[in-house]
Design an enzyme around this catalytic site. Structure first.
Site, PDB file in Angstrom:
ATOM      1  N   GLU A 167       0.737  -1.470   0.261  1.00  0.00           N
ATOM      2  CA  GLU A 167      -0.010   0.211  -0.311  1.00  0.00           C
ATOM      3  C   GLU A 167       0.864   1.073  -0.143  1.00  0.00           C
ATOM      4  OE1 GLU A 167      -4.279  -1.491   1.684  1.00  0.00           O
ATOM      5  OE2 GLU A 167      -2.731  -0.855   3.190  1.00  0.00           O
ATOM      6  N   GLU A 272      -6.640  -7.200  -1.868  1.00  0.00           N
ATOM      7  CA  GLU A 272      -6.664  -7.074  -0.908  1.00  0.00           C
ATOM      8  C   GLU A 272      -8.158  -6.709  -0.958  1.00  0.00           C
ATOM      9  OE1 GLU A 272      -5.053  -4.925   2.224  1.00  0.00           O
ATOM     10  OE2 GLU A 272      -3.091  -5.124   1.722  1.00  0.00           O
TER      11      GLU A 272
END
Length: 373
Positions: A167, A272
């Site tokens: 991320e 995710e």
């Protein structure tokens, strides 16, 4: 014969001259549509004595074999550099990679490049690199990435996909590799570190696909445009999508994803995602999701709602323009609240109602989505 052969040689030379190092979008033919899970928690939960149950409430003897039988074909495992607890280190990853290989499941290596969790709000430099400048850290991340992949290649478990940072919306290895700060926007160090990490990976495992990970679909277009502009050599745009953090208007999100797919040449994976099967709880740990306004309006927090959400994710990725959808990966389907060993002490989970197993450790109906083509 010579008159026919000469033009053909010229044609081949022209083709080879138009190929460059950035043309890595054509993945190996073995790559398929991925229906994955991040199983990084599983060894800890198994060691605490948790016995998961299948859709018929029968004990699961081998969790990897069971998930493979339901259609899971990719396992994602995170790697921390040197956490004080010893969690998620290279030996941990190597053991999980062997389990995935035993079931003929592909393996996605998730480099955090930190001693702990790395995400949009935290990208801590590992202690071992704490005093380094950008030049020495560039060399360190290249060497570290190469060494990790060499270890995995030596045990014949090269990752199908390698994720360069977790991320990384605002870069990684802060403050050196941070993109946004009070002073504005600076991509140079992040790009330099990312390129070095990729170089290290490909030196050891040239067949591995390279993923760059952005949390959320909104804003992803600008992020990846910068990577392309700076000639970053990657194959897959990995996205996180959690409705409570990344917009619970799923129709809007799907439209954003469709537009994003048209504007990017790389494959796309939702690497995710998760959805609750209840808003109730089974321990005293506060759950991340517990309010109605965190949900998608037409998707209740029930097993049916969780299944419907996963069907939507499956279809969204299957139906992206130009066959851009590479698949999806459910985060922490196994992170249930549970008793530790034979004691009455509970190991809490803020994710217990987002798992793919209920409070009795029984498989939820959402697992049926993994059986779809």
């Amino acid at each position: 014969m010579k008159k026919c052969f000469y033009p053909f040689l010229v044609f081949l030379l022209l083709i080879s001259c138009t190929t460059n190092d950035n043309d890595r979008q054509a993945e190996p033919e073995s790559i398929e549509f991925y229906k994955g899970m991040d199983l990084s928690f599983l060894p800890e939960i198994e060691s605490d004595g948790v016995v998961f149950k299948d859709e018929n409430s029968q004990d699961i003897v081998d969790n990897y074999a069971y998930l493979k039988s339901r259609g899971v074909n990719l396992v994602r495992i995170r790697l921390w550099i040197n956490n004080t607890s010893g969690l998620y280190n290279l030996n941990f990853v190597k053991n999980q990679a062997l389990k995935a290989k035993a079931q003929d499941m592909d393996f996605l290596l998730d480099f955090h490049y930190s001693d702990t969790w790395a995400d949009p709000g935290s990208q801590d430099i590992p202690i071992v690199w704490a005093t380094q400048n950008i030049t020495s850290m560039t060399e360190s991340i290249k060497n570290y990435s190469q060494n990790v992949l060499q270890e995995l290649v030596l045990q014949d478990t090269p990752p199908a996909i390698v994720q360069i940072g977790n991320e990384t919306n605002n870069g990684m290895l802060w403050p050196l590799g941070q993109i946004y700060s009070s002073g504005g926007e600076n991509w140079d160090n992040y790009i330099q570190l990312t390129k070095a990490a990729i170089e290290g990976v490909l030196l050891a495992s040239p067949e591995s696909q390279i993923m760059i990970h952005h949390a959320g679909i909104e804003g992803a277009d600008y992020f990846y445009e910068q990577l392309v502009f700076h000639n970053v050599n990657f194959d897959i745009a990995g996205l996180s999508y959690y409705p409570w953090w990344h917009n619970n208007d799923i129709d809007f999100i799907e439209n954003q994803l469709q537009s994003f797919a048209i504007g990017i040449s790389q494959k796309i994976m939702i690497v995710e995602t998760a959805y609750p099967f209840t808003l109730n709880w089974d321990d005293n740990t506060n759950n991340i999701v517990g309010l109605q306004d965190q949900l998608i309006a037409s998707y209740p927090a029930t097993q049916v709602g969780q299944r419907t959400f996963m069907l939507r994710i499956h279809n969204m990725m299957k139906n992206l323009p130009n066959d851009k959808g590479l698949g999806y990966c459910y985060w922490a389907p196994d992170w249930v609240a549970h008793h530790t060993g034979s004691s009455s002490q509970t190991s809490g989970s803020s994710w217990e109602n987002l798992a793919l197993f209920n409070f009795n450790y029984e498989a939820n109906t959402a697992l049926e989505i993994y059986e779809l083509n």
